[in-house]
Design a protein around this motif. Structure first.
Motif, short mmCIF file in Angstrom:
data_model
loop_
_atom_site.label_atom_id
_atom_site.label_comp_id
_atom_site.label_asym_id
_atom_site.label_seq_id
_atom_site.Cartn_x
_atom_site.Cartn_y
_atom_site.Cartn_z
N ASN A 296 -61.63 31.66 8.71
CA ASN A 296 -60.46 30.97 8.20
C ASN A 296 -59.31 31.93 7.88
OD1 ASN A 296 -60.91 27.85 7.72
ND2 ASN A 296 -62.87 28.90 7.51
N ASN A 297 -59.38 33.10 8.52
CA ASN A 297 -58.28 34.06 8.47
C ASN A 297 -58.05 34.73 7.12
OD1 ASN A 297 -57.67 33.41 11.21
ND2 ASN A 297 -56.67 31.57 10.44
N TYR A 298 -59.12 34.83 6.33
CA TYR A 298 -59.03 35.66 5.14
C TYR A 298 -59.68 37.00 5.48
CZ TYR A 298 -58.15 31.39 2.47
OH TYR A 298 -57.62 30.22 1.99
N LEU B 131 -44.78 36.91 15.66
CA LEU B 131 -45.45 37.25 16.92
C LEU B 131 -46.74 38.05 16.69
CD1 LEU B 131 -42.35 38.32 19.10
CD2 LEU B 131 -43.12 36.02 18.52
N ASP B 132 -47.31 37.94 15.51
CA ASP B 132 -48.55 38.66 15.24
C ASP B 132 -49.75 37.77 15.54
OD1 ASP B 132 -47.63 41.18 14.28
OD2 ASP B 132 -46.93 40.15 12.47
N LEU B 133 -50.72 38.37 16.22
CA LEU B 133 -51.97 37.68 16.52
C LEU B 133 -53.07 38.33 15.71
CD1 LEU B 133 -53.61 35.70 18.29
CD2 LEU B 133 -53.82 37.53 19.98
N PHE B 134 -53.80 37.51 14.95
CA PHE B 134 -54.83 38.03 14.06
C PHE B 134 -56.23 37.63 14.51
CE2 PHE B 134 -51.08 37.22 11.45
CZ PHE B 134 -50.92 38.42 10.79
N GLN B 135 -57.17 38.55 14.31
CA GLN B 135 -58.58 38.22 14.46
C GLN B 135 -59.29 39.05 13.40
OE1 GLN B 135 -61.63 39.88 15.60
NE2 GLN B 135 -62.61 37.92 15.23
N GLY B 136 -59.89 38.36 12.41
CA GLY B 136 -60.54 39.09 11.31
C GLY B 136 -59.54 40.03 10.65
N ASP B 137 -59.90 41.29 10.51
CA ASP B 137 -59.04 42.28 9.87
C ASP B 137 -57.97 42.83 10.81
OD1 ASP B 137 -60.48 42.14 7.59
OD2 ASP B 137 -61.69 43.92 7.99
N ARG B 138 -58.15 42.52 12.10
CA ARG B 138 -57.29 43.17 13.08
C ARG B 138 -56.12 42.30 13.50
NH1 ARG B 138 -62.03 45.05 16.98
NH2 ARG B 138 -62.87 43.10 16.15
N LYS C 205 -55.26 41.27 25.42
CA LYS C 205 -55.11 41.41 23.96
C LYS C 205 -56.21 40.67 23.22
CE LYS C 205 -50.41 42.91 23.98
NZ LYS C 205 -48.98 42.71 23.70
N LEU C 206 -56.59 39.51 23.72
CA LEU C 206 -57.70 38.76 23.09
C LEU C 206 -58.99 39.58 23.20
CD1 LEU C 206 -56.90 35.16 24.38
CD2 LEU C 206 -56.85 35.91 21.99
N ALA C 207 -59.18 40.22 24.35
CA ALA C 207 -60.39 41.02 24.55
C ALA C 207 -60.37 42.24 23.63
CB ALA C 207 -60.49 41.45 26.01
N LEU C 208 -59.21 42.87 23.48
CA LEU C 208 -59.11 44.04 22.60
C LEU C 208 -59.39 43.67 21.14
CD1 LEU C 208 -56.02 45.85 24.14
CD2 LEU C 208 -58.35 46.75 24.01
N LEU C 209 -59.09 42.43 20.79
CA LEU C 209 -59.36 41.97 19.42
C LEU C 209 -60.80 41.46 19.28
CD1 LEU C 209 -56.09 39.98 18.59
CD2 LEU C 209 -56.85 42.11 17.53
N ASP C 210 -61.57 41.52 20.39
CA ASP C 210 -62.95 41.02 20.38
C ASP C 210 -63.00 39.54 20.03
OD1 ASP C 210 -64.69 42.91 21.19
OD2 ASP C 210 -64.76 43.93 19.23
N SER C 211 -61.97 38.82 20.42
CA SER C 211 -61.94 37.40 20.06
C SER C 211 -62.91 36.59 20.90
CB SER C 211 -60.53 36.86 20.27
OG SER C 211 -60.52 35.47 20.10
N GLU C 212 -63.37 35.50 20.30
CA GLU C 212 -64.25 34.57 21.02
C GLU C 212 -63.42 33.61 21.88
OE1 GLU C 212 -66.21 32.39 17.91
OE2 GLU C 212 -64.39 31.30 17.36
N VAL C 213 -62.11 33.67 21.72
CA VAL C 213 -61.23 32.74 22.43
C VAL C 213 -60.96 33.23 23.86
CG1 VAL C 213 -58.92 31.71 22.48
CG2 VAL C 213 -60.15 31.96 20.30
N ARG D 156 -49.09 38.84 6.05
CA ARG D 156 -50.39 39.51 6.05
C ARG D 156 -51.43 38.49 5.64
NH1 ARG D 156 -52.41 41.11 1.28
NH2 ARG D 156 -51.22 40.33 -0.47
N LEU D 157 -52.66 38.81 5.97
CA LEU D 157 -53.74 37.91 5.62
C LEU D 157 -54.08 38.08 4.15
CD1 LEU D 157 -56.09 38.27 8.69
CD2 LEU D 157 -54.26 36.65 8.27
N MET D 158 -54.56 37.00 3.54
CA MET D 158 -54.97 37.10 2.14
C MET D 158 -56.28 37.85 2.05
SD MET D 158 -53.76 33.70 0.24
CE MET D 158 -54.24 34.46 -1.23
#
Ligand code: CA
Length: 229
Positions: A29-31, A146-153, A207-215, A5-7
């Motif tokens: 930075n993934n916190y 296999l978890d992909l994180f973006q912010g809280d999601r 999945k990147l779009a669902l996470l609203d990622s800039e990537v 989990r993220l810190m």
């Protein structure tokens, strides 16, 4: 495998502009971050014991940072605390450390310095969660869970999606050809074709779009795929 989990960080700061700016850096930075804008709220949040690290400004409305820290420690809360002291206030540092702060940082500070302190505290706490993550732009991938994180999601990826993203992250700045992707993920003697790659790229894009990622995964016709922000 233990889920990573993220810190989670609590940042108590009354200068809202600064709080938002630092919040942004920490999220990148993934916190995960919660903000409190005065000492009373800060103490209430801290006492929920939901946080891995607390960044605590000393000069705060309603209740100053030292009092917040003393009250936390009195109630048995052992969450590591980084105190933010005003420049040159050496007395604050001494009182702060005596009151149970784990570290302090003089304002103004560089975000990089704060990040270094956070990493050091996390290591001391024995949480190496970030060392397992591959990050690019605003996302982080844990190739083991296999978890992909973006912010809280976060999203759970399939093995192939995770392998594909891992390959693209490790080759950042380089266009990776379909044949390389097939060779690395399906094996060089597999029957997989470009169309398999295209399908998995499109799943990953969704999945990147669902996470609203800039990537973004950019396709370069006839060449391959590359990550972009
Ligand atoms: Ca302040």
């Amino acid at each position: 495998m233990i889920g990573v989990r993220l810190m989670k960080i609590l940042y108590v700061e009354d200068e809202k502009y600064m709080a938002r700016a630092i919040e942004k850096v920490l999220r990148k930075n993934n916190y995960t971050v919660d903000l409190a804008f005065d000492g009373e709220d800060g103490l209430d949040y801290a006492l929920t014991d939901l946080y891995d690290i607390i960044i605590l400004d000393i000069m705060l409305p309603k209740k100053d940072g030292i009092s917040v820290l003393q009250e936390m420690r009195r109630q048995g809360l052992e969450t590591p605390v980084i105190l933010l002291t005003a420049k040159g206030e050496t007395e604050d540092k001494v009182i702060g450390l005596d009151s149970g702060a784990d570290d302090y940082l003089a304002k103004p500070f560089q975000a990089e310095e704060l990040l270094a302190r956070l990493r050091a505290l996390a290591r001391r706490k024995g949480q190496l969660v970030h060392d397992n993550l591959l990050s690019y732009g605003d996302i982080a991938l844990n190739p083991h869970t296999l978890d992909l994180f973006q912010g809280d999601r976060s999203f759970h990826l399939t093995l192939k999606e995770s392998q594909l993203l891992e390959l693209l992250i490790k080759n950042r700045g380089i266009t990776v050809s379909s044949s390389t992707i097939i060779e690395k993920i399906w094996g060089y003697d597999s029957e997989a074709e470009d169309s398999h790659v295209r399908v998995h790229v499109s799943f990953l894009r969704k999945k990147l779009a669902l996470l609203d990622s800039e990537v973004k995964i950019q396709s370069i016709r006839g060449v391959g795929y590359i990550l972009n922000v």
